[in-house]
Motif scaffolding. Sequence first.
Motif, PDB file in Angstrom:
ATOM      1  N   LEU A 189       0.832  -1.204   0.000  1.00 34.85           N
ATOM      2  CA  LEU A 189       0.000   0.000   0.000  1.00 34.85           C
ATOM      3  C   LEU A 189       0.868   1.256   0.000  1.00 34.85           C
ATOM      4  O   LEU A 189       0.597   2.215  -0.730  1.00 34.85           O
ATOM      5  N   ALA A 190       1.951   1.236   0.781  1.00 33.61           N
ATOM      6  CA  ALA A 190       2.858   2.388   0.827  1.00 33.61           C
ATOM      7  C   ALA A 190       3.541   2.625  -0.515  1.00 33.61           C
ATOM      8  O   ALA A 190       3.940   3.750  -0.818  1.00 33.61           O
ATOM      9  N   ALA A 191       3.653   1.590  -1.323  1.00 31.92           N
ATOM     10  CA  ALA A 191       4.278   1.732  -2.642  1.00 31.92           C
ATOM     11  C   ALA A 191       3.350   2.402  -3.655  1.00 31.92           C
ATOM     12  O   ALA A 191       3.827   2.965  -4.641  1.00 31.92           O
ATOM     13  N   VAL A 192       2.044   2.382  -3.397  1.00 31.22           N
ATOM     14  CA  VAL A 192       1.111   2.934  -4.385  1.00 31.22           C
ATOM     15  C   VAL A 192       0.306   4.130  -3.902  1.00 31.22           C
ATOM     16  O   VAL A 192      -0.246   4.863  -4.724  1.00 31.22           O
ATOM     17  N   VAL A 193       0.211   4.356  -2.599  1.00 29.43           N
ATOM     18  CA  VAL A 193      -0.548   5.493  -2.071  1.00 29.43           C
ATOM     19  C   VAL A 193       0.439   6.516  -1.518  1.00 29.43           C
ATOM     20  O   VAL A 193       1.206   6.222  -0.607  1.00 29.43           O
ATOM     21  N   HIS A 194       0.404   7.713  -2.100  1.00 30.31           N
ATOM     22  CA  HIS A 194       1.295   8.806  -1.681  1.00 30.31           C
ATOM     23  C   HIS A 194       0.466  10.064  -1.479  1.00 30.31           C
ATOM     24  O   HIS A 194      -0.244  10.452  -2.401  1.00 30.31           O
ATOM     25  N   PRO A 195       0.535  10.710  -0.377  1.00 31.02           N
ATOM     26  CA  PRO A 195       1.234  10.306   0.844  1.00 31.02           C
ATOM     27  C   PRO A 195       0.385   9.319   1.638  1.00 31.02           C
ATOM     28  O   PRO A 195      -0.848   9.329   1.564  1.00 31.02           O
TER      29      PRO A 195
ATOM     30  N   LEU B   6      -3.197  23.482  21.506  1.00 35.46           N
ATOM     31  CA  LEU B   6      -4.022  22.824  20.502  1.00 35.46           C
ATOM     32  C   LEU B   6      -3.189  22.578  19.253  1.00 35.46           C
ATOM     33  O   LEU B   6      -2.402  23.438  18.840  1.00 35.46           O
ATOM     34  N   LEU B   7      -3.354  21.417  18.647  1.00 35.62           N
ATOM     35  CA  LEU B   7      -2.656  21.092  17.411  1.00 35.62           C
ATOM     36  C   LEU B   7      -3.611  21.270  16.238  1.00 35.62           C
ATOM     37  O   LEU B   7      -4.803  20.974  16.348  1.00 35.62           O
ATOM     38  N   PRO B   8      -3.099  21.732  15.092  1.00 38.47           N
ATOM     39  CA  PRO B   8      -3.977  21.990  13.947  1.00 38.47           C
ATOM     40  C   PRO B   8      -4.292  20.749  13.121  1.00 38.47           C
ATOM     41  O   PRO B   8      -4.816  20.868  12.014  1.00 38.47           O
ATOM     42  N   GLY B   9      -4.000  19.564  13.614  1.00 39.25           N
ATOM     43  CA  GLY B   9      -4.296  18.340  12.879  1.00 39.25           C
ATOM     44  C   GLY B   9      -3.915  17.123  13.696  1.00 39.25           C
ATOM     45  O   GLY B   9      -3.474  17.229  14.840  1.00 39.25           O
ATOM     46  N   LEU B  10      -4.087  15.954  13.080  1.00 38.13           N
ATOM     47  CA  LEU B  10      -3.764  14.693  13.735  1.00 38.13           C
ATOM     48  C   LEU B  10      -2.289  14.366  13.575  1.00 38.13           C
ATOM     49  O   LEU B  10      -1.742  14.446  12.475  1.00 38.13           O
ATOM     50  N   SER B  11      -1.658  13.947  14.642  1.00 33.31           N
ATOM     51  CA  SER B  11      -0.259  13.555  14.629  1.00 33.31           C
ATOM     52  C   SER B  11      -0.128  12.186  13.967  1.00 33.31           C
ATOM     53  O   SER B  11      -0.822  11.241  14.332  1.00 33.31           O
ATOM     54  N   VAL B  12       0.755  12.110  12.962  1.00 36.84           N
ATOM     55  CA  VAL B  12       0.914  10.881  12.176  1.00 36.84           C
ATOM     56  C   VAL B  12       2.391  10.613  11.905  1.00 36.84           C
ATOM     57  O   VAL B  12       3.241  11.471  12.129  1.00 36.84           O
ATOM     58  N   ASN B  13       2.676   9.425  11.390  1.00 39.70           N
ATOM     59  CA  ASN B  13       4.020   9.042  10.967  1.00 39.70           C
ATOM     60  C   ASN B  13       3.980   8.713   9.479  1.00 39.70           C
ATOM     61  O   ASN B  13       3.086   7.985   9.044  1.00 39.70           O
ATOM     62  N   PRO B  14       4.934   9.200   8.695  1.00 42.83           N
ATOM     63  CA  PRO B  14       4.923   8.925   7.247  1.00 42.83           C
ATOM     64  C   PRO B  14       5.297   7.478   6.932  1.00 42.83           C
ATOM     65  O   PRO B  14       6.250   6.940   7.495  1.00 42.83           O
ATOM     66  N   MET B  15       4.555   6.864   6.037  1.00 47.69           N
ATOM     67  CA  MET B  15       4.812   5.485   5.627  1.00 47.69           C
ATOM     68  C   MET B  15       5.561   5.395   4.299  1.00 47.69           C
ATOM     69  O   MET B  15       6.020   4.321   3.929  1.00 47.69           O
ATOM     70  N   ASN B  16       5.670   6.499   3.578  1.00 46.44           N
ATOM     71  CA  ASN B  16       6.422   6.505   2.320  1.00 46.44           C
ATOM     72  C   ASN B  16       7.862   6.901   2.615  1.00 46.44           C
ATOM     73  O   ASN B  16       8.097   7.911   3.280  1.00 46.44           O
ATOM     74  N   PRO B  17       8.831   6.118   2.124  1.00 46.24           N
ATOM     75  CA  PRO B  17      10.234   6.450   2.403  1.00 46.24           C
ATOM     76  C   PRO B  17      10.644   7.791   1.801  1.00 46.24           C
ATOM     77  O   PRO B  17      10.128   8.222   0.774  1.00 46.24           O
ATOM     78  N   GLU B  18      11.588   8.419   2.463  1.00 46.30           N
ATOM     79  CA  GLU B  18      12.197   9.647   1.951  1.00 46.30           C
ATOM     80  C   GLU B  18      13.074   9.299   0.747  1.00 46.30           C
ATOM     81  O   GLU B  18      13.539   8.159   0.622  1.00 46.30           O
TER      82      GLU B  18
ATOM     83  N   TRP C  37      16.111   9.832   0.122  1.00 50.24           N
ATOM     84  CA  TRP C  37      17.458   9.387   0.466  1.00 50.24           C
ATOM     85  C   TRP C  37      17.502   7.943   0.945  1.00 50.24           C
ATOM     86  O   TRP C  37      18.573   7.353   1.065  1.00 50.24           O
ATOM     87  N   TRP C  38      16.351   7.337   1.229  1.00 48.64           N
ATOM     88  CA  TRP C  38      16.295   5.984   1.767  1.00 48.64           C
ATOM     89  C   TRP C  38      16.768   4.999   0.709  1.00 48.64           C
ATOM     90  O   TRP C  38      16.184   4.899  -0.361  1.00 48.64           O
ATOM     91  N   ASP C  39      17.850   4.260   0.995  1.00 50.04           N
ATOM     92  CA  ASP C  39      18.405   3.333   0.005  1.00 50.04           C
ATOM     93  C   ASP C  39      18.246   1.873   0.420  1.00 50.04           C
ATOM     94  O   ASP C  39      18.926   0.997  -0.093  1.00 50.04           O
ATOM     95  N   ARG C  40      17.326   1.633   1.311  1.00 54.54           N
ATOM     96  CA  ARG C  40      17.037   0.283   1.776  1.00 54.54           C
ATOM     97  C   ARG C  40      15.661  -0.128   1.277  1.00 54.54           C
ATOM     98  O   ARG C  40      14.912   0.698   0.740  1.00 54.54           O
ATOM     99  N   PRO C  41      15.275  -1.379   1.486  1.00 52.94           N
ATOM    100  CA  PRO C  41      13.930  -1.802   1.063  1.00 52.94           C
ATOM    101  C   PRO C  41      12.828  -0.980   1.730  1.00 52.94           C
ATOM    102  O   PRO C  41      12.947  -0.577   2.895  1.00 52.94           O
ATOM    103  N   VAL C  42      11.754  -0.764   0.996  1.00 55.57           N
ATOM    104  CA  VAL C  42      10.594  -0.040   1.526  1.00 55.57           C
ATOM    105  C   VAL C  42      10.077  -0.740   2.781  1.00 55.57           C
ATOM    106  O   VAL C  42       9.674  -0.097   3.750  1.00 55.57           O
ATOM    107  N   GLU C  43      10.120  -2.055   2.794  1.00 52.07           N
ATOM    108  CA  GLU C  43       9.639  -2.819   3.942  1.00 52.07           C
ATOM    109  C   GLU C  43      10.382  -2.439   5.223  1.00 52.07           C
ATOM    110  O   GLU C  43       9.793  -2.399   6.308  1.00 52.07           O
TER     111      GLU C  43
END
Length: 144
Positions: free
Chosen positions: A23-29, A54-66, A68-74
């Motif tokens: 899913l991370a390979a096909v859905v961005h972001p 107060l925060l202006p949105g929901l706190s999340v973590n990105p699942m799509n690699p940056e 510079w990431w040179d390792r497997p997406v997994e």
Amino acid sequence: MPEEPSALDGLPRLRRLAEVTELAAVVHPLYVRFSGGPDQDAAATSRDHESGCLLPGLSVNPMNPEPWWDRPVEHWVARQLCQYAHLMTPERFPWLLTGTVAGRGPDCEPLLVDVVPAASVDPAVVEEAGRLYREVFDAGDDGT
């Protein structure tokens, strides 16, 4: 009395790390959030627990690699799932979403608005991610 429909109803429930990676390979972001789910999040106001701001949105973590990431997406996906796995409880679970970044939180995490749920993630996936994380990363190595 029947339960109210959930925003996760009808969405895929991912049961393997490979499914999340696909899913991370096909859905961005794509992001992950550990909470009571989109319905609970929509009914609450997000706050920074330390400052009370107060925060202006929901706190999340990105699942799509940056780029510079040179390792497997997994590997990226496993690492991201593990970063906030400590938040998982019977009432809080991982789910995947997309949306618009409205700002950054106190840990520089994206804060999302216009949230669209994409899938729920079975807690067993977080356990699988933890095994891979321990296998392929030097967890806790700060380079000193």
